[in-house]
Design an enzyme around this catalytic site. Structure first.
Site, PDB file in Angstrom:
ATOM      1  CD  GLN A  21      61.818  74.088-132.379  1.00 24.86           C
ATOM      2  OE1 GLN A  21      62.223  73.879-133.525  1.00 24.86           O
ATOM      3  NE2 GLN A  21      60.805  73.443-131.850  1.00 24.86           N
ATOM      4  CB  SER A  22      60.545  78.607-129.626  1.00 27.81           C
ATOM      5  OG  SER A  22      59.623  79.589-129.197  1.00 27.81           O
ATOM      6  CG  MET A  78      59.053  76.545-126.453  1.00 24.98           C
ATOM      7  SD  MET A  78      57.788  75.972-125.287  1.00 24.98           S
ATOM      8  CE  MET A  78      58.349  74.280-125.023  1.00 24.98           C
ATOM      9  CE1 TYR A  79      65.982  80.807-125.345  1.00 18.72           C
ATOM     10  CE2 TYR A  79      64.769  82.779-124.688  1.00 18.72           C
ATOM     11  CZ  TYR A  79      65.631  82.140-125.554  1.00 18.72           C
ATOM     12  OH  TYR A  79      66.129  82.823-126.641  1.00 18.72           O
ATOM     13  N   GLY A  80      63.515  76.901-120.843  1.00 20.44           N
ATOM     14  CA  GLY A  80      63.041  76.149-119.687  1.00 20.44           C
ATOM     15  C   GLY A  80      62.289  74.893-120.073  1.00 20.44           C
ATOM     16  N   GLY A  81      61.873  74.814-121.345  1.00 23.87           N
ATOM     17  CA  GLY A  81      61.216  73.609-121.830  1.00 23.87           C
ATOM     18  C   GLY A  81      59.711  73.603-121.654  1.00 23.87           C
ATOM     19  CB  THR A  82      57.326  70.773-122.097  1.00 25.46           C
ATOM     20  OG1 THR A  82      57.726  70.472-123.442  1.00 25.46           O
ATOM     21  CG2 THR A  82      55.837  70.539-121.957  1.00 25.46           C
ATOM     22  CB  CYS A  83      57.900  71.676-116.958  1.00 23.75           C
ATOM     23  SG  CYS A  83      57.158  71.781-115.315  1.00 23.75           S
ATOM     24  CG  HIS A  92      44.204  65.254 -86.407  1.00 21.22           C
ATOM     25  ND1 HIS A  92      43.398  64.485 -87.221  1.00 21.22           N
ATOM     26  CD2 HIS A  92      43.369  65.993 -85.622  1.00 21.22           C
ATOM     27  CE1 HIS A  92      42.129  64.732 -86.930  1.00 21.22           C
ATOM     28  NE2 HIS A  92      42.086  65.652 -85.958  1.00 21.22           N
TER      29      HIS A  92
END
Length: 458
Positions: free
Chosen positions: A34-35, A38-43, A443
């Protein structure tokens, strides 16, 4: 009407990965977002990547040498610019990865169901309807806005999304909600130099964690200047000429007022199903508004699936990715994978230091009837922590006394977000706790502290 083998609603981790996988199998795929932001989503846009980038920037050494708020505000503005450039690059990369595929069509518009197979897309006020043989819902989650007087009228109220677009560093910020999101932002903005007050109606901080871990978290954050008002029930939010005032009642029902120049709502997120018109497809939702799915992520309509935050449960990018694996296995693979396969899912809260956990807490283990062995160790004794000058925190392990299997681990220390994966692998492969006790680590590292932690199991 254009027909597709697959329609995916939402460009999140699960959706974009599924689109690529099915396209590579020759499916004609439509993916709807929708936006364009926001391609790729929330992350990569408003979640994991930008917040962790700001956490990183807030810990940079030059901030420690600055005294005035004005100087810190300059560094904050630079950090916001870096974050914006980073998310922009990732967003364009995500778009290009799918748009470049010949059999993938990317639609940018608001999707809603017309029927079980038909999806309407509102693109700049023009409606386009497409048909899908199989449909996948990956619309994520959205912030919960509590019902507080004045909350919608204030110019100083932000969500976790909108706050990261603010280029001016707040001098004083109130955070409503002491959950994981609230604590992460509290630590981050305190690192930049903001005065932080966290309000929460609960009397206990992060009640999901054991009380000893929660207390160390609170003590550590308070050392950074973060103030906690627990048992605070917020009544109203009102703007003034100088900023914003929040009115709340404490446990004695005494009224208090706090003034600030920003208020962050960190009161949780809910499945994002608004406007999807799921009823037109016959897709059921749960009492909490999540899309109802079975263990293979199939909805109440056989050809419609859902994945990620929209189905409720754990809201992590890696869960959305695993949801995609389950769907692909059941479509193209051996049809063996289900959500029941996920037993020990680790998580991290990127405070400073980060809090990470896998498996049961001590309280949960006792409630389930386990006879336990417990090991607790202060982070200050770890050589690596000392040399990094990041010695705050505590490590805790829970072992089944009858089987010697690890059933839980909480790590509140530097680099715990990396260490917890080692513990999770040991648990998933059925190792005794002695595997980590006697394992050879390099270590000096934080991971070698697992030797010492599990050495304490008696």
């Amino acid at each position: 009407m254009k027909h597709y083998k697959t329609i995916i609603i939402g460009f999140g981790k699960g959706g974009k990965t599924l689109a690529a996988a099915l396209a590579n199998q020759g499916h004609e795929v439509a993916i709807i977002e929708q936006s364009k932001m926001m391609y790729g989503g929330t992350c990569p846009n408003i979640g994991c990547i930008p917040t962790k980038a700001l956490v990183h920037y807030s810990k940079l050494s030059q901030l420690k040498d600055l005294v005035t708020h004005e100087d810190k505000a300059v560094e904050y503005r630079i950090a916001i610019e870096k974050k914006t450039n980073l998310t922009s690059a990732l967003r364009h990369k995500n778009f290009d990865n799918l748009d470049s595929k010949e059999n993938v069509t990317v639609y940018t518009g608001k999707a809603s169901f017309v029927s079980p197979h038909e999806i309407s897309i509102n693109i700049d006020e023009e409606i386009k309807v497409i048909y899908g043989e199989n449909i996948y819902i990956n619309t994520g989650a959205t912030p919960i806005i509590p019902n507080i007087e004045g909350i919608h009228d204030s110019e100083y109220v932000y969500t976790s999304t909108t706050l990261m677009e603010l280029s001016v560093l707040p001098k004083r910020m109130l955070i409503l909600g002491a959950g994981y999101i609230g604590l992460e932002f509290a630590s981050m903005y305190a690192g930049f130099g903001s005065e932080i007050i966290v309000l929460d109606a609960n009397l206990e901080l992060i009640s999901r964690e054991d009380r000893d871990i929660a207390q160390v978290v609170q003590d550590t954050l308070e050392k950074k200047g973060i103030e906690f008002c627990l048992g605070a029930k917020v009544q109203s939010i009102h703007d003034t000429e100088q900023g914003v005032v929040v009115t709340y009642h404490d446990t004695d029902n005494t009224v208090h007022e706090l003034y600030a120049d920003a208020v962050l709502l960190a009161t949780g997120r809910k499945p994002n199903t608004e406007g999807l018109q799921l009823q037109n497809a016959g897709v059921a939702v749960t009492e909490r508004g999540a899309v109802q799915v079975d263990e293979r992520l199939q909805t109440t309509v056989p050809h419609i699936y859902a994945m990620g935050d929209v189905v409720g449960g754990l809201q992590f990018t890696y869960i959305s990715l695993d949801d995609q694996r389950i769907i692909v296995d059941n479509m193209l693979g051996k049809k063996k994978r289900t959500t029941r396969d996920r037993i020990n899912v680790p998580y991290s809260v990127f405070m400073d230091p980060p809090l990470s956990r896998v498996g049961l807490s001590e309280a949960e283990a006792l409630a389930k009837g386990y006879e336990t062995k417990i090991a607790v160790m202060q982070a200050a004794v770890i050589p690596r922590a000392k040399l990094m000058e990041e010695s705050e925190g505590m490590l805790k392990a829970i072992v089944d006394a009858k089987t010697n299997k690890i059933i839980g681990c909480s790590l509140f220390c530097a680099e715990s977000h990396e260490m917890i994966n080692i513990v999770q692998i040991a648990m998933e492969t059925g190792q005794d706790y002695t595997f980590l006790r006697d394992h050879i680590f390099t270590h000096p590292t934080m991971s070698e502290s697992l030797n010492d932690l599990f050495q304490l199991i008696q």
